[in-house]
Scaffold this active site. Structure first.
Site, PDB file in Angstrom:
ATOM      1  CD  GLU A 138      -2.946  -1.160   2.271  1.00  0.00           C
ATOM      2  OE1 GLU A 138      -4.032  -1.754   2.168  1.00  0.00           O
ATOM      3  OE2 GLU A 138      -2.545  -0.680   3.350  1.00  0.00           O
ATOM      4  CG  HIS A 171      -8.725  -0.122   3.167  1.00  0.00           C
ATOM      5  ND1 HIS A 171      -7.874   0.756   2.532  1.00  0.00           N
ATOM      6  CD2 HIS A 171      -7.939  -0.856   3.995  1.00  0.00           C
ATOM      7  CE1 HIS A 171      -6.632   0.564   2.965  1.00  0.00           C
ATOM      8  NE2 HIS A 171      -6.649  -0.414   3.841  1.00  0.00           N
TER       9      HIS A 171
END
Length: 216
Positions: A138, A171
């Site tokens: 990420e 997410h």
């Protein structure tokens, strides 16, 4: 030079997407009796490959922007800011969660976090994804590639907002403010140090602490 820059950036994004979708392929090929194990270990395998690939790409990175071309702060300061970022991101996370509960009426718990906790409870090895492999990928994708690319186009604030929203949406959770606020801290750390290791340290530590607190 621009082609090389795009080449490295695109490869990082490609490996990130592969890590996200390869587990579904592995699950589809696995026998019905091993579906759960295929999902868990397939995801670990995919994230491991993705993280290693990005680390190798980063060693020979051809990404060129104001952040990568600027000299990094000394290693001690990278570690310093990585550690300072831990209480900072936890504070921001707490405040964002408070706003979501009081003002927006969202539930306290994040469905994404709760799902991960259930998996880790049954398969502790899955913690390696949450604590290490996930944060590594990420930070490379959302901070080094996306935030870094936008930094020269929109300025630091615009880059932080766009990359933070993308980070939150990926997410697949309703807690947009929560994830965005954390992403802002990670972007600040990267911008401050000019070294992706700083937000990576904070991100890894934060995820690990959240997991540990929920299991104590």
């Amino acid at each position: 030079m621009k082609k090389l820059t795009r080449h490295t950036s695109v490869l990082m994004i490609v490996f990130y997407l592969i890590a996200q979708f390869l587990p579904a392929v592995i699950l589809a090929l696995a026998p019905k009796s091993l579906q759960t194990e295929a999902a868990i270990y397939g995801t670990i395998f995919s994230f491991f490959i993705g993280a290693i690939a990005m680390l190798l790409l980063n060693r020979k990175s051809t990404i060129r922007n104001s952040l990568t071309l600027a000299p990094s702060v000394p290693r001690k300061k990278v570690i310093y800011w990585g550690i300072i970022g831990i209480p900072l991101v936890l504070l921001v996370q707490y405040l964002a969660n408070l706003i979501e509960i009081v003002v927006l009426g969202l539930p306290i718990a994040s469905e994404n976090t709760q799902s991960i906790l259930l998996i880790v409870d049954k398969y502790p090895i899955y913690l390696i994804i949450v604590s290490i492999l996930g944060p590594i990928m990420e930070e490379f994708v959302f901070r080094k590639v996306i935030f870094g690319f936008l930094y020269d186009l929109t300025g630091p604030i615009g880059a932080a907002v766009i990359s933070a929203l993308l980070f939150a949406f990926m997410h697949l959770d309703g807690h947009i403010l929560l994830y965005s606020s954390m992403a802002f801290v990670f972007s600040f750390l990267y911008s401050k140090t000019k070294n992706i290791a700083a937000p990576m340290i904070t991100h890894i530590a934060m995820n690990t602490l959240v997991m540990l607190v929920n299991f104590i």
